[in-house]
Scaffold this motif. Structure first.
Motif, mmCIF file in Angstrom:
data_model
loop_
_atom_site.group_PDB
_atom_site.id
_atom_site.type_symbol
_atom_site.label_atom_id
_atom_site.label_comp_id
_atom_site.label_asym_id
_atom_site.label_seq_id
_atom_site.Cartn_x
_atom_site.Cartn_y
_atom_site.Cartn_z
ATOM 1 N N ALA A 34 0.846 -1.198 0.000
ATOM 2 C CA ALA A 34 0.000 0.000 0.000
ATOM 3 C C ALA A 34 0.883 1.250 0.000
ATOM 4 O O ALA A 34 0.609 2.215 -0.725
ATOM 5 C CB ALA A 34 -0.937 0.005 1.194
ATOM 6 N N ARG A 57 -7.285 1.501 0.482
ATOM 7 C CA ARG A 57 -7.888 0.774 1.608
ATOM 8 C C ARG A 57 -7.854 -0.722 1.343
ATOM 9 O O ARG A 57 -7.960 -1.170 0.213
ATOM 10 C CB ARG A 57 -9.339 1.197 1.810
ATOM 11 C CG ARG A 57 -9.445 2.622 2.282
ATOM 12 C CD ARG A 57 -10.885 3.046 2.430
ATOM 13 N NE ARG A 57 -10.925 4.466 2.715
ATOM 14 C CZ ARG A 57 -11.329 4.980 3.867
ATOM 15 N NH1 ARG A 57 -11.732 4.198 4.832
ATOM 16 N NH2 ARG A 57 -11.325 6.278 4.055
ATOM 17 N N ARG A 58 -7.739 -1.441 2.434
ATOM 18 C CA ARG A 58 -7.900 -2.898 2.409
ATOM 19 C C ARG A 58 -8.980 -3.211 3.416
ATOM 20 O O ARG A 58 -8.842 -2.886 4.605
ATOM 21 C CB ARG A 58 -6.605 -3.610 2.759
ATOM 22 C CG ARG A 58 -6.729 -5.123 2.601
ATOM 23 C CD ARG A 58 -5.445 -5.840 2.851
ATOM 24 N NE ARG A 58 -5.067 -5.637 4.250
ATOM 25 C CZ ARG A 58 -3.855 -5.885 4.724
ATOM 26 N NH1 ARG A 58 -2.911 -6.306 3.926
ATOM 27 N NH2 ARG A 58 -3.595 -5.701 5.999
ATOM 28 N N GLY A 59 -10.068 -3.791 2.921
ATOM 29 C CA GLY A 59 -11.209 -3.997 3.796
ATOM 30 C C GLY A 59 -11.671 -2.635 4.299
ATOM 31 O O GLY A 59 -11.778 -1.686 3.539
ATOM 32 N N GLN A 61 -9.994 -0.772 6.393
ATOM 33 C CA GLN A 61 -8.867 -0.005 6.933
ATOM 34 C C GLN A 61 -8.192 0.852 5.872
ATOM 35 O O GLN A 61 -7.789 0.363 4.819
ATOM 36 C CB GLN A 61 -7.826 -0.943 7.542
ATOM 37 C CG GLN A 61 -6.693 -0.213 8.221
ATOM 38 C CD GLN A 61 -5.697 -1.152 8.860
ATOM 39 O OE1 GLN A 61 -5.588 -2.315 8.496
ATOM 40 N NE2 GLN A 61 -4.955 -0.628 9.820
ATOM 41 N N GLN A 62 -8.048 2.138 6.179
ATOM 42 C CA GLN A 62 -7.316 3.039 5.301
ATOM 43 C C GLN A 62 -5.824 2.796 5.525
ATOM 44 O O GLN A 62 -5.321 2.948 6.636
ATOM 45 C CB GLN A 62 -7.663 4.492 5.630
ATOM 46 C CG GLN A 62 -7.033 5.488 4.697
ATOM 47 C CD GLN A 62 -7.452 6.907 5.032
ATOM 48 O OE1 GLN A 62 -7.307 7.341 6.167
ATOM 49 N NE2 GLN A 62 -7.978 7.609 4.051
ATOM 50 N N ARG A 83 -15.343 5.081 -3.915
ATOM 51 C CA ARG A 83 -14.908 3.851 -3.234
ATOM 52 C C ARG A 83 -16.105 2.964 -2.903
ATOM 53 O O ARG A 83 -16.056 1.743 -3.071
ATOM 54 C CB ARG A 83 -14.146 4.211 -1.956
ATOM 55 C CG ARG A 83 -13.785 3.006 -1.097
ATOM 56 C CD ARG A 83 -13.100 3.419 0.206
ATOM 57 N NE ARG A 83 -13.757 4.498 0.913
ATOM 58 C CZ ARG A 83 -14.841 4.355 1.695
ATOM 59 N NH1 ARG A 83 -15.396 3.173 1.852
ATOM 60 N NH2 ARG A 83 -15.348 5.402 2.323
ATOM 61 N N GLU A 87 -16.805 -1.005 -3.720
ATOM 62 C CA GLU A 87 -17.122 -1.963 -2.662
ATOM 63 C C GLU A 87 -18.448 -2.668 -2.924
ATOM 64 O O GLU A 87 -18.594 -3.853 -2.635
ATOM 65 C CB GLU A 87 -17.158 -1.253 -1.308
ATOM 66 C CG GLU A 87 -15.801 -0.791 -0.848
ATOM 67 C CD GLU A 87 -15.815 0.131 0.357
ATOM 68 O OE1 GLU A 87 -14.728 0.393 0.905
ATOM 69 O OE2 GLU A 87 -16.907 0.601 0.762
ATOM 70 N N GLY A 136 -9.822 -4.651 -1.565
ATOM 71 C CA GLY A 136 -9.713 -3.244 -1.207
ATOM 72 C C GLY A 136 -9.885 -2.348 -2.415
ATOM 73 O O GLY A 136 -10.342 -2.800 -3.478
ATOM 74 N N THR A 137 -9.488 -1.089 -2.243
ATOM 75 C CA THR A 137 -9.649 -0.090 -3.299
ATOM 76 C C THR A 137 -8.448 0.846 -3.348
ATOM 77 O O THR A 137 -7.784 1.082 -2.341
ATOM 78 C CB THR A 137 -10.902 0.778 -3.058
ATOM 79 O OG1 THR A 137 -10.808 1.386 -1.766
ATOM 80 C CG2 THR A 137 -12.176 -0.036 -3.160
#
Length: 162
Positions: A34, A57-59, A61-62, A83, A87, A136-137
């Protein structure tokens, strides 16, 4: 442009966007990844003097966020809205919006989702990991939507090459 030409163009765009998503699948995605991807995006944005905000983000969490000169709090609001589209739909925000346009409508008119919460505009891309799917995104906001999207995909291509 005729209706047929528009339909053909949108179909070609959808094919290209779907191809990008198949190509840009990561072998893994760690906290360090990341940071690497985020700093690559910052470098690209600085080189282009792009007034963007960047979010990874993953899940829930930023893992990375940066706001470059010229970006505003509105960019963070756009990041959140784009985002949420990734998702919800599991694909890029640009692809979602393009699919609605190909059906002769818009995301805002037909998705039945609050446009203050969701925006199917380019710039948000799914982080997909081999064997795990979308985890994530990565989002860029501050440029016209096609340029936001292009910055993200260019960075993901470079990230995968290293």
């Amino acid at each position: 442009m005729s209706t047929e030409d528009t339909a053909r163009l949108l179909a070609e765009q959808i094919t290209e966007l779907e191809s990008q998503e198949r190509q840009l699948v990561l072998p893994h995605f760690t906290y360090d990844d990341a940071w690497t991807l985020g700093t690559l995006l910052v470098s690209m944005a600085r080189e282009a003097a792009a007034p963007v905000a960047i979010d990874i983000r993953r899940g829930g969490q930023q893992l990375f966020h940066a706001a470059l000169p010229g970006s505003t709090p509105d960019n963070d609001a756009w990041i959140d809205r784009k985002r949420r589209v990734v998702e919800r739909y599991g694909c890029s925000s640009l692809l979602v919006g393009t699919r609605f346009r190909a059906k002769g409508t818009t995301f805002e008119a037909s998705s039945r989702l609050d446009p203050d919460t969701y925006a199917a505009h380019g710039g948000a891309f799914p982080l997909a990991v081999e064997g795990a799917g979308v985890i994530g995104t990565v989002v860029v906001s501050g440029l016209p939507q096609l340029e936001d999207h292009a910055m993200v995909t260019k960075a993901l291509h470079q990230f995968l090459e290293n």
